[in-house]
Design a protein around this motif. Structure first.
Motif, short mmCIF file in Angstrom:
data_model
loop_
_atom_site.label_atom_id
_atom_site.label_comp_id
_atom_site.label_asym_id
_atom_site.label_seq_id
_atom_site.Cartn_x
_atom_site.Cartn_y
_atom_site.Cartn_z
N ASP A 254 0.85 -1.19 0.00
CA ASP A 254 0.00 0.00 0.00
C ASP A 254 0.89 1.25 0.00
OD1 ASP A 254 1.03 0.07 2.57
OD2 ASP A 254 -0.84 -0.49 3.54
N GLY A 255 0.26 2.41 0.06
CA GLY A 255 1.02 3.66 0.01
C GLY A 255 1.99 3.81 1.16
N ARG A 256 1.61 3.35 2.34
CA ARG A 256 2.49 3.44 3.51
C ARG A 256 3.75 2.63 3.30
NH1 ARG A 256 3.39 0.08 7.56
NH2 ARG A 256 1.68 -1.30 6.89
N ARG A 257 3.59 1.42 2.78
CA ARG A 257 4.77 0.58 2.55
C ARG A 257 5.60 1.11 1.38
NH1 ARG A 257 1.74 -4.69 4.25
NH2 ARG A 257 2.90 -5.21 6.14
N MET A 258 4.95 1.60 0.33
CA MET A 258 5.69 2.14 -0.81
C MET A 258 6.57 3.31 -0.39
SD MET A 258 4.31 3.22 -4.61
CE MET A 258 3.33 4.62 -4.03
N ALA A 259 6.12 4.09 0.60
CA ALA A 259 6.89 5.24 1.08
C ALA A 259 8.19 4.81 1.74
CB ALA A 259 6.04 6.06 2.05
N LYS A 260 8.29 3.56 2.18
CA LYS A 260 9.51 3.05 2.79
C LYS A 260 10.58 2.69 1.77
CE LYS A 260 7.15 1.00 6.80
NZ LYS A 260 6.94 -0.25 7.58
N MET A 261 10.18 2.58 0.51
CA MET A 261 11.12 2.20 -0.53
C MET A 261 12.00 3.38 -0.92
SD MET A 261 8.31 0.06 -2.79
CE MET A 261 9.34 0.07 -4.27
N PRO A 262 13.21 3.14 -1.42
CA PRO A 262 14.05 4.24 -1.92
C PRO A 262 13.34 5.03 -3.02
CG PRO A 262 15.31 2.20 -1.76
CD PRO A 262 13.88 1.83 -1.52
N GLU A 263 13.70 6.28 -3.18
CA GLU A 263 13.01 7.15 -4.14
C GLU A 263 13.07 6.62 -5.57
OE1 GLU A 263 14.19 11.17 -3.96
OE2 GLU A 263 13.60 11.45 -1.85
N HIS A 264 14.17 5.95 -5.92
CA HIS A 264 14.34 5.47 -7.28
C HIS A 264 13.67 4.12 -7.52
CE1 HIS A 264 17.51 3.23 -5.16
NE2 HIS A 264 17.34 2.31 -6.10
N THR A 280 -2.63 -2.12 -3.65
CA THR A 280 -3.75 -1.18 -3.57
C THR A 280 -3.82 -0.35 -4.85
OG1 THR A 280 -2.42 0.58 -2.55
CG2 THR A 280 -3.50 -1.02 -1.07
N ALA A 281 -4.97 0.26 -5.09
CA ALA A 281 -5.15 1.09 -6.28
C ALA A 281 -4.18 2.27 -6.26
CB ALA A 281 -6.59 1.59 -6.35
N GLU A 282 -3.91 2.80 -5.06
CA GLU A 282 -2.98 3.93 -4.93
C GLU A 282 -1.60 3.58 -5.48
OE1 GLU A 282 -0.86 6.56 -1.34
OE2 GLU A 282 -2.24 4.90 -0.88
N VAL A 283 -1.14 2.38 -5.18
CA VAL A 283 0.18 1.95 -5.66
C VAL A 283 0.12 1.57 -7.13
CG1 VAL A 283 1.99 0.22 -5.38
CG2 VAL A 283 0.83 1.15 -3.37
N ALA A 284 -0.92 0.84 -7.52
CA ALA A 284 -1.03 0.37 -8.91
C ALA A 284 -1.11 1.53 -9.90
CB ALA A 284 -2.26 -0.52 -9.05
N ASP A 285 -1.69 2.65 -9.48
CA ASP A 285 -1.86 3.79 -10.37
C ASP A 285 -0.77 4.85 -10.21
OD1 ASP A 285 -4.20 2.65 -11.36
OD2 ASP A 285 -5.46 3.61 -9.85
N SER A 286 0.23 4.58 -9.38
CA SER A 286 1.29 5.56 -9.15
C SER A 286 2.31 5.55 -10.29
CB SER A 286 2.00 5.27 -7.83
OG SER A 286 2.79 4.10 -7.94
N ASP A 287 3.12 6.60 -10.36
CA ASP A 287 4.15 6.71 -11.39
C ASP A 287 5.25 5.68 -11.21
OD1 ASP A 287 2.80 8.84 -12.52
OD2 ASP A 287 3.96 10.37 -11.44
N ARG A 288 5.37 5.14 -10.01
CA ARG A 288 6.43 4.18 -9.73
C ARG A 288 6.05 2.77 -10.17
NH1 ARG A 288 8.43 5.57 -3.66
NH2 ARG A 288 10.20 4.35 -4.33
N CYS A 289 4.80 2.55 -10.52
CA CYS A 289 4.33 1.23 -10.93
C CYS A 289 4.54 1.06 -12.43
CB CYS A 289 2.86 1.06 -10.57
SG CYS A 289 2.23 -0.59 -10.89
N THR A 290 5.14 -0.05 -12.84
CA THR A 290 5.54 -0.25 -14.24
C THR A 290 4.67 -1.26 -14.97
OG1 THR A 290 7.06 -2.04 -13.68
CG2 THR A 290 7.94 0.20 -13.58
N VAL A 291 3.46 -1.54 -14.47
CA VAL A 291 2.64 -2.60 -15.06
C VAL A 291 2.37 -2.37 -16.54
CG1 VAL A 291 0.38 -3.70 -15.00
CG2 VAL A 291 1.58 -3.24 -12.87
N VAL A 292 1.99 -1.15 -16.91
CA VAL A 292 1.70 -0.85 -18.31
C VAL A 292 2.98 -0.92 -19.15
CG1 VAL A 292 0.80 0.88 -19.91
CG2 VAL A 292 -0.31 0.53 -17.71
N GLU A 293 4.09 -0.44 -18.60
CA GLU A 293 5.37 -0.53 -19.29
C GLU A 293 5.74 -1.99 -19.55
OE1 GLU A 293 8.68 1.69 -17.62
OE2 GLU A 293 7.23 3.00 -16.62
N GLN A 294 5.50 -2.83 -18.58
CA GLN A 294 5.83 -4.25 -18.75
C GLN A 294 5.07 -4.86 -19.92
OE1 GLN A 294 5.45 -4.65 -14.18
NE2 GLN A 294 6.23 -6.62 -14.83
#
Length: 327
Positions: A254-264, A280-294
């Motif tokens: 979720d967003g809370r756990r994603m915030a623990k990851m390094p910025e890159h 979560t939808a918050e993570v899946a739709d974030s700029d850091r998620c590469t699902v569409v790129e994959q």
């Protein structure tokens, strides 16, 4: 390059880097007004799918057509397989039709290997997923996505993922994606950690070239990429965790756990995603998620595999747009 692509473990570092570099060249074709190359003109490729699939089947078909191959799509449902025809008989039928390559997805682990080594068909075999065993092109497109994001689109050419820390989270027990990624990422020099409930960790995992953790929060801060895996209920015959809510609380991103990851750091998922459970939808739709790129990178990577198996071991850059359009 070898004759078949059955397992990610069969690839050497040079093989894998060659495929990734070739995929980078193929990706440039997608930026052109005309997205086709004449490379496989006159060749026939059969997509032999005994299991349901959307992304993988369409991705392979798009890759084949962009290389100008003739495509035969075979689905077990509605075919002679539903009447009891064996894999051997199906393979011999394709051999009689003169197919030049077979892309196979099968529910039984080992079916692509059997097809490639049986002598039933004299054509390259590409494994598009077999049971809970391997899915090598998925691992390749994942590595391609990681290299682009973590190393660089142009600076990554010729390079591997040495030193990158990759975390795979979820249903490792039933995941051919996890097995393929562990094999390929290790070959490319990455440090891999598996995170899952103890009930979803395979027996014998200690022999895999990776670390195992049962605490997701403890590994997030040192991960360059976190790949969430789908819980494969269709392969489960028992209760592997108490409830979906409990699983999400312990192993969901979720967003809370994603915030623990390094910025890159990036978030990945092979799809299809079960939003609200493993991600979560918050993570899946974030700029850091590469699902569409994959998904997009999957076409380029599978073009590269088809080219190298059917077009030649040495890759030369695709012809210029003008030459391609005139050919």
């Amino acid at each position: 390059m070898m004759r078949h692509l059955i397992s990610a473990a069969d690839l050497t570092r040079d093989d894998a880097v060659l495929i990734l570099d070739t995929a980078e060249e193929m990706a440039r074709v997608a930026d052109r007004p005309i997205k086709k190359l004449p490379t496989l003109r006159g060749r026939t490729v059969c997509n032999l799918f005994f299991e349901d699939s959307t992304r993988t089947r369409i991705s392979f078909e798009a890759a084949e057509k962009r290389l100008s191959a003739d495509v035969i799509n075979f689905a077990a449902k509605g075919s002679s397989v539903s009447k009891g025809e064996s894999l051997k008989d199906t393979a011999q039928t394709l051999e009689a039709m003169g197919v030049d390559a077979v892309v196979i997805r099968h529910g039984a682990s080992g079916a692509p290997y059997r097809l490639a080594t049986s002598g039933w068909i004299d054509a390259p075999v590409i494994n598009a997923g077999d049971g809970t065993h391997q899915h090598p092109t998925q691992a390749l497109l994942d590595a391609f996505t990681m290299r682009r994001r973590l190393v660089g689109r142009d600076t990554g050419l010729g390079r591997d993922l040495d030193g990158k820390r990759i975390t795979l989270v979820g249903d490792v027990l039933h995941s051919r994606v996890a097995r393929s990624n562990v094999d390929l990422l290790h070959t490319l020099g990455a440090e891999v950690t598996l995170v899952a409930p103890p009930t979803l960790v395979p027996v014998g995992v200690e022999s895999w070239p990776c670390e195992v953790s049962y605490d997701l929060d403890s590994v997030l801060a040192k991960s360059d990429a976190v790949m969430m895996l789908r819980v494969q209920r269709e392969r489960m015959n028992a209760a592997f965790f108490p409830t979906e809510r409990e699983y999400s609380r312990r192993y969901g991103l979720d967003g809370r756990r994603m915030a623990k990851m390094p910025e890159h750091a990036i978030v990945m998922h092979p799809g299809p995603m079960v939003r609200g459970m493993e991600i979560t939808a918050e993570v899946a739709d974030s700029d850091r998620c590469t699902v569409v790129e994959q998904v997009a990178n999957g076409v380029s990577t599978r073009m590269a595999v088809l080219y190298l198996l059917l077009g030649g071991a040495e890759f030369t850059a695709p012809a210029s747009p003008r030459t391609t359009e005139e050919s």
